[in-house]
Design a protein around this motif. Sequence first.
Motif, PDB file in Angstrom:
ATOM      1  N   UNK A   6       3.147  63.914   1.581  1.00 17.69           N
ATOM      2  CA  UNK A   6       1.862  63.332   1.981  1.00 17.69           C
ATOM      3  C   UNK A   6       1.711  63.371   3.494  1.00 17.69           C
ATOM      4  N   UNK A   7       2.786  63.059   4.212  1.00 15.39           N
ATOM      5  CA  UNK A   7       2.735  63.096   5.674  1.00 15.39           C
ATOM      6  C   UNK A   7       2.514  64.529   6.163  1.00 15.39           C
ATOM      7  N   UNK A   8       3.215  65.481   5.567  1.00 17.11           N
ATOM      8  CA  UNK A   8       3.032  66.883   5.944  1.00 17.11           C
ATOM      9  C   UNK A   8       1.603  67.332   5.656  1.00 17.11           C
ATOM     10  N   UNK A   9       1.073  66.947   4.507  1.00 13.39           N
ATOM     11  CA  UNK A   9      -0.297  67.319   4.157  1.00 13.39           C
ATOM     12  C   UNK A   9      -1.274  66.729   5.166  1.00 13.39           C
ATOM     13  N   UNK A  14       7.532  68.805  12.516  1.00 13.86           N
ATOM     14  CA  UNK A  14       8.404  68.928  11.355  1.00 13.86           C
ATOM     15  C   UNK A  14       9.829  68.486  11.707  1.00 13.86           C
ATOM     16  N   UNK A  15      10.296  68.864  12.892  1.00 12.15           N
ATOM     17  CA  UNK A  15      11.637  68.457  13.324  1.00 12.15           C
ATOM     18  C   UNK A  15      11.718  66.946  13.493  1.00 12.15           C
ATOM     19  N   UNK A  16      10.660  66.344  14.058  1.00 14.83           N
ATOM     20  CA  UNK A  16      10.637  64.891  14.210  1.00 14.83           C
ATOM     21  C   UNK A  16      10.616  64.208  12.854  1.00 14.83           C
ATOM     22  N   UNK A  17       9.853  64.760  11.933  1.00 10.62           N
ATOM     23  CA  UNK A  17       9.776  64.213  10.585  1.00 10.62           C
ATOM     24  C   UNK A  17      11.146  64.251   9.917  1.00 10.62           C
ATOM     25  N   UNK A  18      11.828  65.388  10.059  1.00 14.90           N
ATOM     26  CA  UNK A  18      13.157  65.523   9.459  1.00 14.90           C
ATOM     27  C   UNK A  18      14.159  64.606  10.145  1.00 14.90           C
ATOM     28  N   UNK A  19      14.035  64.419  11.448  1.00 13.00           N
ATOM     29  CA  UNK A  19      14.970  63.564  12.186  1.00 13.00           C
ATOM     30  C   UNK A  19      14.792  62.087  11.812  1.00 13.00           C
TER      31      UNK A  19
END
Length: 106
Positions: free
Chosen positions: A14-17, A99-104
């Motif tokens: 949902x955040x990525x979308x 995306x990197x921040x989301x994964x971190x």
Amino acid sequence: SLAELAQREAAELAQQAGLDDADLEEERKWEAKHSASIETQADALHDDMKKKLDAAESDDERARILREGQAALKALYDESDAERERQRNRRRHRRTQQQQELEANQ
């Protein structure tokens, strides 16, 4: 648990979308503004070239004016394409960072 994992994955998607939707909207706005600017500049070049052609006194002068006008339009469109590519690269870089921040943060 499996349910928690599914919830986390759903939240991430949902955040990525949301990021993707925001990026697409930003891209549409930028493209509309950029295209309008290029069209305005091209119209100005055409108008200038027409005035010069109307004032030209020889075929050689008209030929030179046409060559210069075509070169100016080509330069305008080439720069426009280059700016679009730079904008795409900036967006791609920003998405990668997001995306990197989301994964971190997981």
